[in-house]
Design a protein around this motif. Structure first.
Motif, short mmCIF file in Angstrom:
data_model
loop_
_atom_site.label_atom_id
_atom_site.label_comp_id
_atom_site.label_asym_id
_atom_site.label_seq_id
_atom_site.Cartn_x
_atom_site.Cartn_y
_atom_site.Cartn_z
N CYS A 91 -4.77 -0.15 7.05
CA CYS A 91 -4.82 -1.58 6.70
C CYS A 91 -5.91 -2.30 7.46
CB CYS A 91 -3.47 -2.23 6.98
SG CYS A 91 -2.23 -1.97 5.70
N GLY A 108 -7.66 -0.38 -5.83
CA GLY A 108 -7.82 -0.32 -4.38
C GLY A 108 -6.57 0.18 -3.68
N TRP A 109 -6.73 0.62 -2.44
CA TRP A 109 -5.63 1.20 -1.69
C TRP A 109 -4.53 0.17 -1.40
CZ3 TRP A 109 -3.99 0.26 3.45
CH2 TRP A 109 -3.04 1.17 3.94
N CYS A 110 -4.92 -1.08 -1.17
CA CYS A 110 -3.95 -2.13 -0.83
C CYS A 110 -4.03 -3.25 -1.87
CB CYS A 110 -4.26 -2.68 0.56
SG CYS A 110 -3.07 -3.90 1.17
N TYR A 116 0.86 -1.18 0.00
CA TYR A 116 0.00 0.00 0.00
C TYR A 116 0.90 1.23 0.00
CZ TYR A 116 1.29 -0.57 4.86
OH TYR A 116 2.03 -0.74 6.00
N LEU A 142 -8.41 7.26 2.19
CA LEU A 142 -9.10 6.00 1.96
C LEU A 142 -10.35 6.17 1.10
CD1 LEU A 142 -8.80 4.12 5.39
CD2 LEU A 142 -7.54 3.72 3.28
N GLN A 173 -9.47 -1.71 6.47
CA GLN A 173 -9.90 -2.51 5.34
C GLN A 173 -10.45 -3.86 5.79
OE1 GLN A 173 -9.53 -1.09 2.03
NE2 GLN A 173 -9.17 0.63 3.41
#
Length: 536
Positions: free
Chosen positions: A405, A273-275, A202, A213, A408
């Motif tokens: 994290c 997506g962020w991660c 990420y 986010l 999520q």
């Protein structure tokens, strides 16, 4: 070309990217048609920025804060003399007149044209003289409704602080920009120096006027350069890997992107997506991340970051992966699982003393936070805990790594810093499906000894030993106390205490006194919670 590009982006990005419109377009989901699109990093940055052009009107972004004497402006614009869009950024004083600022915009465009024409001449080898940039007419208007001739032009003697308002219109020649003030902004976008296959990846992202986010993220993988300079955008000239036919205006758009400079190195969209979780097939390749800042109504200027190093192989089978076999399943109703972990604060690990004396057996790369956080995040999340208590947590690691994290994974978390100037502390996370937050009752243990009458006996015991007294009262230890309530059985509360006692191996007495203070406080908290629940 400019008008064609504008029409294509407005119409064809709708085919490639699902959109929803309010005052501006929000990019929600990338269609599979772009999944195998290959573009150069330069073109990736350019196309990412040009996403803002895929709206009914180009955008000019203005940042203006009450605490700053300047305004900051950015926009994408393609002069008639050039083939591609250019990004323009300006910093101007709020006390400067609009006339001076518009003049600076014109001057910057002229410089970009001059450089572009010189580059074009050098590339083509043409001997003709460089054509001069025609003088642009640049004006600012107050009313965004109707044609320009019906709008109110802003007096050029107006100061910047009063001139630039949300929804105003800036015209540069025949191009009309919608002025957007304080839109969601990406301040920082960085990828870690160490990226391992099979471990969560990420960005370090800082945002303004929204939370990062809420932004949209698109991950690209760099593929090896081809000797051919006519490489197609997809593996097959007529069809993408996902079976979508490239025909009509969609293929026309992609062909246009190719003609604008998609040549050697290429980037393929692999995730959103962020991660993300790089696979083994990504080993040896660099990654890039495109971020589009949005909130519920507005879209800001996109930003792209490239990984400083290619994806590497992980360390192999980790010991915690065997432990994960015992926690594969989530807890059933009526039960909860707790994990406690000291993750070693980076401010203690990143020093010569640490490397040479505390952990001389550990290679330097393994102490680096970019390496370690991938391991402890994968381990912690793999236990499927309902309550997570962490010690030695850097404040920035909590803010930019742990909290995003674990959010999520449907956790919520709180951070408690140690006293003084220490930038680390304790962090507690809880699964929202199991618990809800009630309140927090933290204390600093050394302060409690002096302030709470219950601890008079401790002061009396250490009064005769000045060295012990100084050691005990100078500790920065925080006792993090969080009260949670069960979502499965409302009314049932859980008091969670999380702390990191004084570490020194010869300080057993200090630790025992710290535990005594902590237990006294917890007994008081428990009694108050019982009273509150009883009177509900």
């Amino acid at each position: 070309m400019q008008q064609i590009f504008r029409q294509l982006t407005c119409v064809q990005f709708h085919t490639c990217i699902s959109m929803c419109k309010s005052k501006s377009m929000v990019f929600v989901y990338v269609s599979p048609i772009f999944r195998n699109c290959r573009i150069s990093l330069f073109q990736l940055r350019k196309l990412c920025s040009s996403l803002t052009m895929a709206q009914s009107q180009p955008q000019l972004f203005v940042k203006s804060l009450e605490t700053d004497d300047h305004i900051y402006m950015s926009f994408m614009y393609k002069p008639d003399q050039l083939d591609t869009y250019r990004a323009f950024s300006l910093q101007r004083k709020k006390a400067e007149t609009l006339h001076a600022t518009l003049g600076r915009i014109s001057a910057n465009i002229s410089k970009a044209v001059e450089k572009g024409m010189k580059r074009k001449k050098k590339t083509s080898g043409a001997s003709n003289s460089i054509s001069c940039c025609t003088e642009l007419t640049i004006k600012l208007f107050a009313n965004a409704n109707g044609p320009l001739r019906n709008m109110t032009e802003i007096d050029e003697n107006t100061l910047n602080i009063d001139a630039w308002k949300d929804g105003y219109i800036l015209s540069i020649g025949d191009v009309v920009f919608n002025v957007q003030v304080n839109t969601p902004t990406v301040k920082t976008l960085k990828l870690p120096t160490n990226i391992m296959a099979g471990f969560p990846l990420y960005p370090r992202c800082e945002a303004e006027f929204s939370h990062f986010l809420d932004f949209k993220f698109f991950w690209f993988l760099q593929e090896k350069s081809s000797k051919s300079k006519t490489k197609p955008l997809f593996n097959d000239d007529s069809q993408s890997n996902v079976g979508i036919s490239l025909s009509g205006k969609t293929k026309e758009l992609l062909d246009m992107c190719y003609s604008l400079g998609i040549l050697n190195e290429s980037w393929r969209l692999i995730d959103c997506g962020w991660c993300t979780l790089p696979s083994n097939s990504a080993i040896g390749y660099n990654l890039a991340l495109a971020c589009i800042p949005i909130n519920e109504e507005r879209t800001g200027m996109p930003l792209v970051a490239e990984s400083p190093n290619p994806v590497s192989a992980g360390p192999g089978l980790c010991p915690f992966e065997e432990r994960h076999l015992s926690t594969i399943k989530m807890t059933t109703p009526g039960y909860f699982r707790v994990v406690s972990y000291n993750i070693l604060a980076d401010l203690y690990a990143n020093s010569d003393f640490t490397r040479e004396h505390l952990f001389p057996y550990c290679p330097a790369y393994a102490l680096d936070i970019d390496y370690r956080k991938q391991l402890f995040l994968k381990e912690i999340m793999g236990y499927n805990a309902d309550v997570i208590c962490l010690q030695e947590v850097d404040k920035k690691v909590f803010e930019f790594d742990l909290l995003p994290c674990l959010k999520q994974c449907k956790f919520e978390g709180v951070f408690s810093s140690k006293s003084g100037q220490v930038a680390e502390g304790e962090a507690l996370f809880f699964r929202k499906s199991k618990f809800r937050f009630v309140e927090q009752k933290d204390i600093f243990l050394s302060e409690q000894i002096e302030l709470n009458p219950s601890h008079t006996s401790i002061l009396e015991q250490i009064a005769s030993d000045e060295q012990l007294k100084e050691k005990l009262l100078s500790r920065t230890t925080v006792l993090q106390v969080v009260i949670l309530e069960s979502t499965e059985t409302p009314g049932q509360r859980l008091v969670v205490a999380n702390t990191h006692l004084y570490f020194h191996p010869e300080a057993a007495l200090i630790r025992r006194l710290q535990v005594q203070v902590a237990l006294t406080h917890l007994e008081s908290v428990m009694q108050k919670q019982k009273q509150q629940v009883a009177f509900r």
